[in-house]
Design a protein around this motif. Structure first.
Motif, PDB file in Angstrom:
ATOM      1  N   TYR A  27       0.806  -1.224   0.000  1.00 52.63           N
ATOM      2  CA  TYR A  27       0.000   0.000   0.000  1.00 52.63           C
ATOM      3  C   TYR A  27       0.838   1.272   0.000  1.00 52.63           C
ATOM      4  N   VAL A  34       5.556 -10.024  -1.938  1.00 49.31           N
ATOM      5  CA  VAL A  34       5.083 -11.382  -2.239  1.00 49.31           C
ATOM      6  C   VAL A  34       3.887 -11.261  -3.185  1.00 49.31           C
ATOM      7  N   ASP A  36       0.026 -11.761  -4.592  1.00 46.09           N
ATOM      8  CA  ASP A  36      -1.255 -11.641  -3.891  1.00 46.09           C
ATOM      9  C   ASP A  36      -1.679 -12.997  -3.341  1.00 46.09           C
ATOM     10  N   ASP A  40      -2.551 -13.722   0.428  1.00 39.18           N
ATOM     11  CA  ASP A  40      -3.858 -14.246   0.834  1.00 39.18           C
ATOM     12  C   ASP A  40      -3.710 -15.522   1.655  1.00 39.18           C
ATOM     13  N   SER A  85     -12.674  -2.856   3.741  1.00 39.19           N
ATOM     14  CA  SER A  85     -12.110  -3.850   2.829  1.00 39.19           C
ATOM     15  C   SER A  85     -13.238  -4.834   2.506  1.00 39.19           C
ATOM     16  N   GLU A 120     -20.703  -7.790  -9.248  1.00 38.35           N
ATOM     17  CA  GLU A 120     -19.836  -6.831  -9.947  1.00 38.35           C
ATOM     18  C   GLU A 120     -18.468  -7.464 -10.130  1.00 38.35           C
ATOM     19  N   VAL A 121     -17.714  -6.970 -11.081  1.00 41.73           N
ATOM     20  CA  VAL A 121     -16.337  -7.461 -11.175  1.00 41.73           C
ATOM     21  C   VAL A 121     -15.498  -6.719 -10.150  1.00 41.73           C
ATOM     22  N   LYS A 122     -14.474  -7.395  -9.644  1.00 44.39           N
ATOM     23  CA  LYS A 122     -13.602  -6.772  -8.653  1.00 44.39           C
ATOM     24  C   LYS A 122     -12.418  -6.167  -9.399  1.00 44.39           C
ATOM     25  N   ILE A 123     -12.460  -4.859  -9.517  1.00 48.60           N
ATOM     26  CA  ILE A 123     -11.450  -4.150 -10.305  1.00 48.60           C
ATOM     27  C   ILE A 123     -10.111  -4.202  -9.561  1.00 48.60           C
ATOM     28  N   ALA A 127      -8.210   1.829  -4.335  1.00 48.41           N
ATOM     29  CA  ALA A 127      -9.441   2.440  -3.846  1.00 48.41           C
ATOM     30  C   ALA A 127      -9.215   3.927  -3.552  1.00 48.41           C
ATOM     31  N   ARG A 143      -7.547   5.051   0.446  1.00 53.07           N
ATOM     32  CA  ARG A 143      -8.298   4.430   1.534  1.00 53.07           C
ATOM     33  C   ARG A 143      -7.537   4.493   2.858  1.00 53.07           C
ATOM     34  N   GLU A 180     -12.624   2.722  -7.793  1.00 56.43           N
ATOM     35  CA  GLU A 180     -11.328   2.130  -8.041  1.00 56.43           C
ATOM     36  C   GLU A 180     -10.648   2.851  -9.190  1.00 56.43           C
ATOM     37  N   LYS A 296     -22.847  -8.324  -3.692  1.00 55.71           N
ATOM     38  CA  LYS A 296     -23.382  -7.430  -2.648  1.00 55.71           C
ATOM     39  C   LYS A 296     -24.878  -7.670  -2.489  1.00 55.71           C
ATOM     40  N   LYS A 320     -12.384 -14.577  -5.100  1.00 54.77           N
ATOM     41  CA  LYS A 320     -11.122 -14.350  -5.812  1.00 54.77           C
ATOM     42  C   LYS A 320     -10.869 -15.472  -6.819  1.00 54.77           C
TER      43      LYS A 320
END
Ligand SMILES: NC(=O)c1ccc[n+]([C@@H]2O[C@H](COP(=O)([O-])OP(=O)(O)OC[C@H]3O[C@@H](n4cnc5c(N)ncnc54)[C@H](O)[C@@H]3O)[C@@H](O)[C@H]2O)c1
Length: 756
Positions: A27, A34, A36, A40, A85, A120-123, A127, A143, A180, A296, A320
């Motif tokens: 961030y 590493v 994603d 995760d 988040s 929705e797609v996760k862009i 943020a 954010r 986004e 959502k 994901k």
């Protein structure tokens, strides 16, 4: 409850520290340490330990915080309302559990509301929170930790798709809009192409590029980056004339804000799973990269009743997709010698699973690309498998070099061919690519040429695949890195030039060469009993092992090879031309030459003529580059010897003129897609061309017909949307036989996928 033992506590503390450190790099420095997927995994383990031992959870546990700090380089900004988040799930079964739980809670807490899911797609972007006062954009912030973000107003003001003033009316006096910021896939590719052209290293991925661009100190720098935004939420909802998420999007769009085109309001779990499947399949065709989808609960009443944790809303979840970008160790950079002698560096990596398969090598194209990517042997590199299936090394994880500098090595392009020792050089001054000029006897080039002449686009000899080609010639064995470390010796060198290949055919009188195969033993991949034990058995490729050490009889593979070589001698002339490996002469040029000249003798006469270069360049589908390549090729003795030897071995070198073949497809353009039951792609193309039609690869309004087989994809959709008539195999046969008049309406395939 079982108490926390020391080793678990220390694992937990180590994990929490790692997660904090990785978040900071991701961030605040826009330079992840590493992948994603690895992040995760660590985060998941942290949550798992906390679920078993809630006494470990403290307020500053990473699971209680929205990741991200505020860097001293920017002024801190308090958001009017908190930014959250999302809870992640990594499989459809986890998602089903989540949907069921949320559904049950919604039914008890908001029994009169209809539960619908907004998908929705996760862009995969950054943020950002936009604050509009009296319709004017007054502040933009990252954010941060969810409560306090970084002021990036000046940078955001450079993004054209974000309005500085809201359109329409009805917006609250003060409104926060979240969304986004991203770089579209097309813009990202173009931007990188430009960087590479300037000899600079390309950016690793659009997400970090977007985040880095927004967090520039100088807005003029940000303005140079092709940033876009889609908004997907709103802070305070009081005073809004919307009662749901999807109505909010309609409002935001009416105010002139960019809203994603991919949202869908769905009712059932099956529909949600279908959405995931559809967007998973087409994720690389979207405007931007995505890393998942967001589901959502649509109604605000339900959102309110489900509420929030300290980190995430309980009314939304992120599914994901499996990762397509991973980190691995670059063990070595080696070089490959191709069919035309081009020497290509490639990365040898610690095997790693990415986007559906295990990858251990990837091409690095040429030495300039190695330099531009700035990779060193020993680096941890980012590996990706995007769009298509070809793995690509994006670049090193630079911070991981620290303290390891001594272990890293620069790649040095060899000056001699690794297969034959000849000095390497560019084909002409200024070329980036370097080549082994020893085309005639370099074993690596010979192996590649033999594999090529046997390929589907040339003589189509199935029994002569890469492995057999390597066994017949003396080419180097496949790279050990690809085969669990099993080292194979190089081939036997039964043939030293492709001129000899048809002397192996069944019908050839002299069987000295065939007999020579009896001495060939090659390591062949064959697991002995006990799959997975890693024991590989030595087996002769060409001869079946006898009871003693001596081979007994030709193996089935070998007999097949002899038989198929015999059959290959009767292929049409264009396939013979492709099989010669003349630079630039592929199937299209070969077909053009075969159509114009009809026989190898006529082509040789044309090539030998004084005005050959001009004459050949005039041939439709040939042109000057190919004309020059042909003349140069036939000027070389050993090249002519290949043609003579094949001819002497009985390879047919002229096409019969079939006058009876009606030109049913004259002036028609036909595209073939998917798999037809009885035509290979090449056979279908040939059938079109010999009847006077044009076989094209892409569908447009000018396409006369699309022939669609099994698993036809986007071309079929496009043809249907453009109103291009679509045929299956039966319709195709009718078209070949009688032209458009022969195709009855009942043979046309319609939108629902069936013939009418
Ligand atoms: N590689 C690393 O070192 C590293 C470190 C930290 C985080 N990460 C990555 O970031 C993720 C965690 O980050 P996070 O906390 O921002 O969570 P997240 O990225 O998984 O999800 C939350 C964010 O998704 C965004 N989003 C995108 N499309 C959206 C949509 N349509 N609707 C709503 N929100 C949408 C929002 O900005 C929201 O804040 C990790 O899962 C990991 O993939 C990686």
């Amino acid at each position: 409850m079982v108490g926390v033992n020391d080793s678990l506590r220390s694992e937990y503390e180590q994990l929490a520290d790692d997660v904090r450190r990785y978040r900071f790099a991701y961030y605040n420095e826009d330079a992840p340490l590493v992948s994603d997927a690895e992040f995760d995994r660590l985060f998941g383990r942290l949550e798992e330990i906390e679920a078993l031992h809630p006494e470990l959870v403290s307020n500053d546990s990473p699971t209680q915080e929205v990741g991200g700090d505020v860097s001293a380089a920017f002024s801190p900004v308090e958001h009017l309302s908190r930014m959250y988040s999302l809870e992640d799930v990594f499989s459809t079964s986890e998602l089903s559990v989540w949907l069921e739980r949320a559904g049950t809670n919604a039914a008890t807490q908001a029994p009169h509301e209809r539960l619908r899911w907004l998908c929705e797609v996760k862009i995969d972007g950054l943020a950002v929170n936009l604050l509009y006062r009296d319709g004017r954009l007054v502040r933009a912030a990252t954010r941060g930790d969810g409560t306090t973000g970084e002021d990036v107003t000046h940078n955001v003001l450079t993004i054209k798709s974000i309005p500085t003033e809201l359109a329409g009316s009805g917006w609250p006096a003060e409104v926060e809009v979240r969304g986004e910021i991203f770089i579209s896939s097309a813009e990202f590719a173009a931007y990188n192409e430009n960087l590479v052209a300037q000899g600079k290293a390309p950016l690793a991925n659009p997400r970090n590029a977007a985040a880095g661009s927004i967090r520039q100190k100088d807005p003029a720098e940000t303005a140079k980056r092709p940033l876009s935004m889609f908004v997907h939420g709103i802070g305070v909802r009081e005073g809004l004339v919307a009662a749901s998420q999807h109505e909010t999007y309609d409002l935001l769009a009416a105010w002139g804000l960019p809203v994603s085109p991919y949202s869908e309001l769905l009712d059932t779990e099956d529909e949600v799973l279908d959405y995931i499947g559809r967007f998973g399949a087409s994720r690389h065709e979207l405007i931007h990269e995505i890393d998942g989808i967001v589901v959502k609960a649509d109604a605000f009443a339900i959102q309110r009743s489900l509420g929030y944790t300290s980190r995430v809303p309980r009314w939304a979840v992120a599914y994901k997709y499996p990762p397509e970008e991973v980190h691995t160790r670059l063990l070595d950079i080696k070089v490959d010698v191709g069919r035309t002698g081009r020497v290509t560096p490639y990365a040898v990596m610690e095997p790693v699973f990415v986007a559906g398969s295990t990858v251990s090598r990837a091409t690095l194209h040429n030495q300039d690309v190695v330099k531009a990517k700035n990779v060193k042997i020993g680096d941890t590199v980012i590996l990706r498998k995007a769009g298509d299936v070809i793995p690509e090394v994006l670049g090193p994880v630079l911070p991981l070099r620290e303290g390891r500098e001594d272990e890293l090595r620069d790649f040095v392009m060899p000056t001699e061919c690794p297969a034959c020792g000849t000095g390497l050089r560019p084909a002409k001054e200024g070329d980036v690519d370097i080549r082994c000029p020893n085309a005639e006897t370099c074993p690596a080039q010979l192996t590649e040429r033999v594999a090529h002449l046997a390929g589907r686009g040339a003589f189509d000899i199935e029994a002569l695949g890469d492995e057999a080609a390597q066994a017949l010639t003396a080419g180097p064995g496949p790279d050990p890195a690809e085969n669990d470390g099993v080292v194979r010796p190089s081939g036997a060198g039964v043939i030293t030039n492709e001129a000899q290949i048809f002397d192996l055919a069944e019908g050839h009188d002299d069987d000295t060469l065939r007999a020579a195969l009896a001495d060939v033993k090659v390591w062949r991949e064959k697991r002995s009993k006990g799959e997975g034990t890693g024991v590989w058995e030595l087996a002769p490729y060409f001869y079946t092992k006898g009871t003693k050490a001596k081979p007994s009889a030709p193996s089935k593979n070998t007999l097949n090879l002899f038989r198929e070589l015999e059959k290959a001698k009767t292929r049409p002339l264009w396939r013979v031309l492709v099989g010669l490996s003349i630079r630039h002469v592929g199937p299209t040029a070969s077909r053009a030459l075969a159509t114009r000249y009809g026989s190898m003798d006529a082509i040789r006469a044309a090539v030998a003529a004084e005005t050959a270069r001009e004459d050949l360049a005039e041939v439709d589908g040939v042109g000057s580059i190919i004309a020059n390549a042909l003349v140069d090729w036939f000027n070389v003795d050993w090249h002519r010897n290949v043609v003579d030897s094949w001819q002497a071995a009985g390879v047919k070198m002229e096409d019969e003129q079939d006058e009876s073949m009606a030109k049913t497809l004259e002036s028609l353009t036909v595209v073939v897609t998917g798999t037809l039951p009885n035509f290979s792609r090449d056979e279908a193309k040939e059938a079109i061309i010999v009847r006077g039609g044009k076989a094209s690869g892409s569908v447009s309004k000018k396409t006369s017909y699309l022939v669609a087989g099994e698993a036809a994809g986007s071309k079929l959709d496009k043809a249907l949307s453009l109103g291009v008539p679509v045929l299956g195999e039966e319709g195709f046969r009718a078209l070949l036989a009688g032209g458009p008049d022969g195709v009855g309406d009942e043979l046309l395939i319609t939108n629902d996928g069936s013939a009418e």
